[in-house]
Design an enzyme around this catalytic site. Sequence first.
Site, PDB file in Angstrom:
ATOM      1  N   LYS A  77     -32.195 -12.795 -51.233  1.00 22.47           N
ATOM      2  CA  LYS A  77     -32.066 -13.363 -49.892  1.00 22.47           C
ATOM      3  C   LYS A  77     -33.430 -13.274 -49.199  1.00 22.47           C
ATOM      4  O   LYS A  77     -34.139 -12.258 -49.363  1.00 22.47           O
ATOM      5  CB  LYS A  77     -31.003 -12.578 -49.112  1.00 22.47           C
ATOM      6  CG  LYS A  77     -30.723 -13.119 -47.723  1.00 22.47           C
ATOM      7  CD  LYS A  77     -29.567 -12.380 -47.049  1.00 22.47           C
ATOM      8  CE  LYS A  77     -29.267 -12.886 -45.655  1.00 22.47           C
ATOM      9  NZ  LYS A  77     -28.140 -12.202 -45.006  1.00 22.47           N
ATOM     10  N   SER A 152     -24.425 -14.880 -43.140  1.00 21.74           N
ATOM     11  CA  SER A 152     -25.725 -15.497 -43.235  1.00 21.74           C
ATOM     12  C   SER A 152     -26.261 -15.611 -44.662  1.00 21.74           C
ATOM     13  O   SER A 152     -27.190 -16.388 -44.886  1.00 21.74           O
ATOM     14  CB  SER A 152     -26.732 -14.704 -42.396  1.00 21.74           C
ATOM     15  OG  SER A 152     -26.870 -13.385 -42.870  1.00 21.74           O
ATOM     16  N   SER A 176     -22.051 -10.712 -43.471  1.00 21.31           N
ATOM     17  CA  SER A 176     -22.887 -11.751 -44.083  1.00 21.31           C
ATOM     18  C   SER A 176     -22.913 -11.786 -45.600  1.00 21.31           C
ATOM     19  O   SER A 176     -23.493 -12.708 -46.172  1.00 21.31           O
ATOM     20  CB  SER A 176     -24.317 -11.631 -43.580  1.00 21.31           C
ATOM     21  OG  SER A 176     -24.415 -12.256 -42.332  1.00 21.31           O
TER      22      SER A 176
HETATM   23  N1  GLN Z   1     -22.008 -13.438 -38.617  1.00 23.49           N
HETATM   24  C1  GLN Z   1     -22.423 -12.182 -38.078  1.00 23.49           C
HETATM   25  C2  GLN Z   1     -23.490 -12.398 -37.035  1.00 23.49           C
HETATM   26  O1  GLN Z   1     -23.785 -13.504 -36.769  1.00 23.49           O
HETATM   27  C3  GLN Z   1     -22.883 -11.273 -39.161  1.00 23.49           C
HETATM   28  C4  GLN Z   1     -24.279 -11.502 -39.582  1.00 23.49           C
HETATM   29  C5  GLN Z   1     -24.716 -10.579 -40.683  1.00 23.49           C
HETATM   30  O2  GLN Z   1     -23.893  -9.867 -41.247  1.00 23.49           O
HETATM   31  N2  GLN Z   1     -26.005 -10.557 -40.928  1.00 23.49           N
HETATM   32  O3  GLN Z   1     -24.004 -11.491 -36.472  1.00 23.49           O
END
Ligand code: GLN
Length: 480
Positions: A77, A152, A176
């Site tokens: 990532k 994400s 994410s």
């Molecule tokens: N969707 C969540 C956010 O927008 C989690 C993001 C993540 O786990 N990096 O914060």
Amino acid sequence: MDTIQSIKQLCDLMDTRQASSYEITSEYLARIRRIDKQLNSFVSLHEEAALRAARLADKNRACGRIKPLTGIPIGHKDVFCVKGERTSCCSRMLESFVAPYSATIVQNLEDAGAVSLGKTNMDEFAMGSSNETSIFGPARNPWNLDRVPGGSSGGSAAAVAACIAPACTGSDTGGSIRQPASFCGVTGFKPTYGVNSRFGMVAFASSLDHPGTLTRSVEDARIMFDAMSGQDLLDSTSSRAPASSNTSAATRMTLGYPTSLFSDLPFSITNALEEARKILEGQGNTIIEIDLPHFDNAVAAYYVISCAEASANLARYDGIRYGHRSMHGSTFDSLCEHSRSEGFGQEVKRRILTGTFVLSVGHYDAYYVKAQKVRRLIRDDYLRAFEKVDLILSPASPTTAFRLHALDREPTEMYKQDQFTVPVNMAGLPAMSIPCGFAEELPVGFQMIGPHFGESRLFSLGVQFQTLTDWHLKAPNVLA
Ligand code: GLN
């Protein structure tokens, strides 16, 4: 080479000399070139370095120097630093940042023999649930190109689902890894907070950030975990307690099921979860009802705490020491202002402003302190539940993969995507999302949550489930 290959199968191919790492790595690079124009799951490729590392892996194998991942290509990532390569977090702010060192987990994987293929797409600074905030454009879901892969870590999930990388790293601050794993039909895993080092991972919300993996199977998640994890003196929150990955397929467990939380879910999702539950019961596991009374407050508290931490972490991008530097601005303040205005996207700005607000004098107690108290209550709910059960079962996400742009104008609707995942990060617990069926031809995943340092239980139950089901063996046809 077949399209679908797990880490385990690739190791077998190399052990039996049916394929070299050079051939395997070349094949994955060719697949990426062939398929990824549609998917946009990779944002940079490390072609030359990967082929060089693959050749070295072949030499090592030939001399009997074989480690668990020797010669296995892996995608990272774009939140993890890989020495000498761009680490952009898919933000204009870091568009030209080349990492001077590798993240500890990247280094650990390379020390275990892994070959870095390239960097995968993600929401900007890991803020989002759809991969739509990336400056490189959204990654697509390989099961249906009109749908998001989740976020994400959307690029990592899409790449593993489409079999253009056997495994990828990901990060999970509020879901994410698990939500995109569920959307793309792959196995997503994050261990207990502190077990995987955060050193060299661009910080979003430091008390919630968990590095982890997206793989084709639980067995592969275990192989990656063994290579990645361990105490790291470069991360002040790294854990000293050893986490164990031992699996025992014979173990019968007591599983907690918080049914009352699932009442609003679409039937197609609850149906797939019910099937999973029956399979686990059929194996002699006992399912009991549990209650998590503060669950409904988790999303609100998470967005207070994560934005607060993000506003502090992202303060370093001033365009002088770090990040994009504007051509405008003649004073320190105006240069900073222009650099930050140009460098950050809308969602990142929204979080920084929210975070600054909840930390400001006059609002700190009402928001930040209160959210921390809620966090404690959520954690206590879990600890109480784990006095009675070995693991907790839950959905990974309230929906299957939604259409591109369906939620990108409605931040709070997007935030609700995280309802089943954020409470787990608030408590720092290990968790895994596993494919358990399809709803309207899109994958559904279920989530298993363990007690602190209970990784081995997750691996045991996950292996048990994947021995009895073949959802994890399916791959999207469109791209085959
Ligand atoms: N969707 C969540 C956010 O927008 C989690 C993001 C993540 O786990 N990096 O914060």
